[in-house]
Motif scaffolding. Sequence first.
Motif, PDB file in Angstrom:
ATOM      1  N   UNK A  83       0.844  -1.204   0.000  1.00 18.98           N
ATOM      2  CA  UNK A  83       0.000   0.000   0.000  1.00 18.98           C
ATOM      3  C   UNK A  83       0.874   1.246   0.000  1.00 18.98           C
ATOM      4  N   UNK A  84       0.229   2.373  -0.240  1.00 24.88           N
ATOM      5  CA  UNK A  84       0.883   3.672  -0.127  1.00 24.88           C
ATOM      6  C   UNK A  84       0.391   4.359   1.139  1.00 24.88           C
ATOM      7  N   UNK A  85       1.327   4.785   1.966  1.00 23.10           N
ATOM      8  CA  UNK A  85       1.003   5.505   3.191  1.00 23.10           C
ATOM      9  C   UNK A  85       1.233   6.987   2.936  1.00 23.10           C
ATOM     10  N   UNK A  86       0.169   7.778   3.026  1.00 22.84           N
ATOM     11  CA  UNK A  86       0.262   9.199   2.704  1.00 22.84           C
ATOM     12  C   UNK A  86       0.563  10.023   3.953  1.00 22.84           C
ATOM     13  N   UNK A  87       1.601  10.848   3.856  1.00 24.76           N
ATOM     14  CA  UNK A  87       1.984  11.757   4.925  1.00 24.76           C
ATOM     15  C   UNK A  87       1.724  13.187   4.466  1.00 24.76           C
ATOM     16  N   UNK A  88       1.405  14.051   5.430  1.00 26.32           N
ATOM     17  CA  UNK A  88       1.319  15.486   5.174  1.00 26.32           C
ATOM     18  C   UNK A  88       2.336  16.184   6.055  1.00 26.32           C
ATOM     19  N   UNK A  89       2.982  17.205   5.496  1.00 25.18           N
ATOM     20  CA  UNK A  89       3.970  17.990   6.234  1.00 25.18           C
ATOM     21  C   UNK A  89       3.653  19.462   6.017  1.00 25.18           C
ATOM     22  N   UNK A  90       3.690  20.254   7.077  1.00 29.20           N
ATOM     23  CA  UNK A  90       3.446  21.683   6.900  1.00 29.20           C
ATOM     24  C   UNK A  90       4.459  22.494   7.704  1.00 29.20           C
ATOM     25  N   UNK A  91       4.820  23.623   7.142  1.00 32.87           N
ATOM     26  CA  UNK A  91       5.853  24.492   7.688  1.00 32.87           C
ATOM     27  C   UNK A  91       5.201  25.837   8.011  1.00 32.87           C
ATOM     28  N   UNK A  92       5.170  26.259   9.275  1.00 29.54           N
ATOM     29  CA  UNK A  92       4.474  27.502   9.656  1.00 29.54           C
ATOM     30  C   UNK A  92       5.032  28.723   8.923  1.00 29.54           C
ATOM     31  N   UNK A  93       4.155  29.664   8.606  1.00 25.58           N
ATOM     32  CA  UNK A  93       4.566  30.866   7.879  1.00 25.58           C
ATOM     33  C   UNK A  93       5.573  31.688   8.668  1.00 25.58           C
ATOM     34  N   UNK A  94       5.439  31.699   9.988  1.00 30.81           N
ATOM     35  CA  UNK A  94       6.352  32.505  10.802  1.00 30.81           C
ATOM     36  C   UNK A  94       7.780  31.966  10.783  1.00 30.81           C
ATOM     37  N   UNK A  95       7.948  30.733  10.296  1.00 32.86           N
ATOM     38  CA  UNK A  95       9.285  30.151  10.237  1.00 32.86           C
ATOM     39  C   UNK A  95      10.188  30.888   9.236  1.00 32.86           C
ATOM     40  N   UNK A  96       9.585  31.304   8.083  1.00 36.77           N
ATOM     41  CA  UNK A  96      10.278  32.091   7.063  1.00 36.77           C
ATOM     42  C   UNK A  96      11.485  31.381   6.436  1.00 36.77           C
ATOM     43  N   UNK A  97      11.573  30.071   6.619  1.00 35.16           N
ATOM     44  CA  UNK A  97      12.669  29.298   6.035  1.00 35.16           C
ATOM     45  C   UNK A  97      12.114  28.011   5.428  1.00 35.16           C
ATOM     46  N   UNK A  98      12.489  27.719   4.190  1.00 40.27           N
ATOM     47  CA  UNK A  98      12.069  26.466   3.566  1.00 40.27           C
ATOM     48  C   UNK A  98      12.825  25.296   4.192  1.00 40.27           C
ATOM     49  N   UNK A  99      12.094  24.314   4.646  1.00 37.16           N
ATOM     50  CA  UNK A  99      12.713  23.103   5.193  1.00 37.16           C
ATOM     51  C   UNK A  99      13.032  22.165   4.026  1.00 37.16           C
ATOM     52  N   UNK A 100      14.268  21.721   3.939  1.00 38.97           N
ATOM     53  CA  UNK A 100      14.708  20.854   2.841  1.00 38.97           C
ATOM     54  C   UNK A 100      15.025  19.473   3.388  1.00 38.97           C
ATOM     55  N   UNK A 101      14.111  18.555   3.133  1.00 37.37           N
ATOM     56  CA  UNK A 101      14.239  17.181   3.606  1.00 37.37           C
ATOM     57  C   UNK A 101      14.919  16.365   2.515  1.00 37.37           C
ATOM     58  N   UNK A 102      16.123  15.886   2.781  1.00 38.47           N
ATOM     59  CA  UNK A 102      16.897  15.157   1.769  1.00 38.47           C
ATOM     60  C   UNK A 102      16.463  13.687   1.701  1.00 38.47           C
ATOM     61  N   UNK A 103      16.271  13.060   2.838  1.00 35.96           N
ATOM     62  CA  UNK A 103      15.851  11.660   2.932  1.00 35.96           C
ATOM     63  C   UNK A 103      15.453  11.408   4.377  1.00 35.96           C
ATOM     64  N   UNK A 104      14.884  10.241   4.654  1.00 39.77           N
ATOM     65  CA  UNK A 104      14.577   9.920   6.048  1.00 39.77           C
ATOM     66  C   UNK A 104      14.486   8.418   6.267  1.00 39.77           C
ATOM     67  N   UNK A 105      14.964   7.992   7.420  1.00 38.10           N
ATOM     68  CA  UNK A 105      14.744   6.630   7.890  1.00 38.10           C
ATOM     69  C   UNK A 105      13.340   6.558   8.483  1.00 38.10           C
ATOM     70  N   UNK A 106      12.676   5.423   8.308  1.00 42.90           N
ATOM     71  CA  UNK A 106      11.334   5.299   8.868  1.00 42.90           C
ATOM     72  C   UNK A 106      11.112   3.891   9.413  1.00 42.90           C
ATOM     73  N   UNK A 107      10.201   3.809  10.374  1.00 47.31           N
ATOM     74  CA  UNK A 107       9.810   2.530  10.967  1.00 47.31           C
ATOM     75  C   UNK A 107       8.312   2.583  11.241  1.00 47.31           C
ATOM     76  N   UNK A 108       7.608   1.525  10.849  1.00 48.89           N
ATOM     77  CA  UNK A 108       6.149   1.504  10.914  1.00 48.89           C
ATOM     78  C   UNK A 108       5.657   0.584  12.029  1.00 48.89           C
ATOM     79  N   UNK A 109       4.672   1.068  12.792  1.00 49.50           N
ATOM     80  CA  UNK A 109       3.969   0.247  13.770  1.00 49.50           C
ATOM     81  C   UNK A 109       2.509   0.105  13.341  1.00 49.50           C
TER      82      UNK A 109
END
Length: 202
Positions: A83-109
């Motif tokens: 299956x495909x597990x859909x994630x949502x990510x949001x960055x607050x406007x007050x942060x004023x910096x783009x978050x750059x996610x290169x990769x990530x390790x993950x573990x599912x329960x």
Amino acid sequence: MNRREWLTKMSVGAVGLTLGGSGCAGLNQILALRKVQFKLIGVRNLMLGGIDLSRVRSFSDINPLAAAQLLLAFRRGEVPARFNLDLAMRNPTENQTTAKLRSFDWALKIDNVDTIRGVSSQSIEIPPTNEPVTFGLPVEMNLMEFFSGDSLDRLVDLAAAIGGVQGSAARLSLSVQPDIQTPLGVIRYPSPITVVSRDWGE
């Protein structure tokens, strides 16, 4: 200062020491990602033993031919789920910096049971707009490897509860530990983030 604030200061302080005095831009990227919120928003295209469960509520909805196919797989000790597990990510406007996610390790329960883990190598940029950025994580596993004591109908019911016609991600949780792209190179996030469907985590 509460415990969470103390841990936050310790994590950021440790990263700051690693970066050194010239690493302000890199530290800003890490702080940006720390403010990013994560949430599981759903499961798509769940297949169990090659059977599409998108219109299934429980084992009783499976037609006899599909049930026979699943029974053969069950007797072999292999009931593969994909299956495909859909994630949502949001960055607050007050942060004023783009978050750059290169990769990530993950573990599912699933139902608090540790199942599979992996690494996603897809780069994701999350601008500070407070608008969710969605990402589909492909997942494949043999359910019997982790739920060997369950009967076939219980395995089907579990899969249907996750990705069936009334399925949701409420029985799932995902631990992610991102790598961040900074002007100084790729830096590992100091601790994992637990992502669930009920609320936004960070």
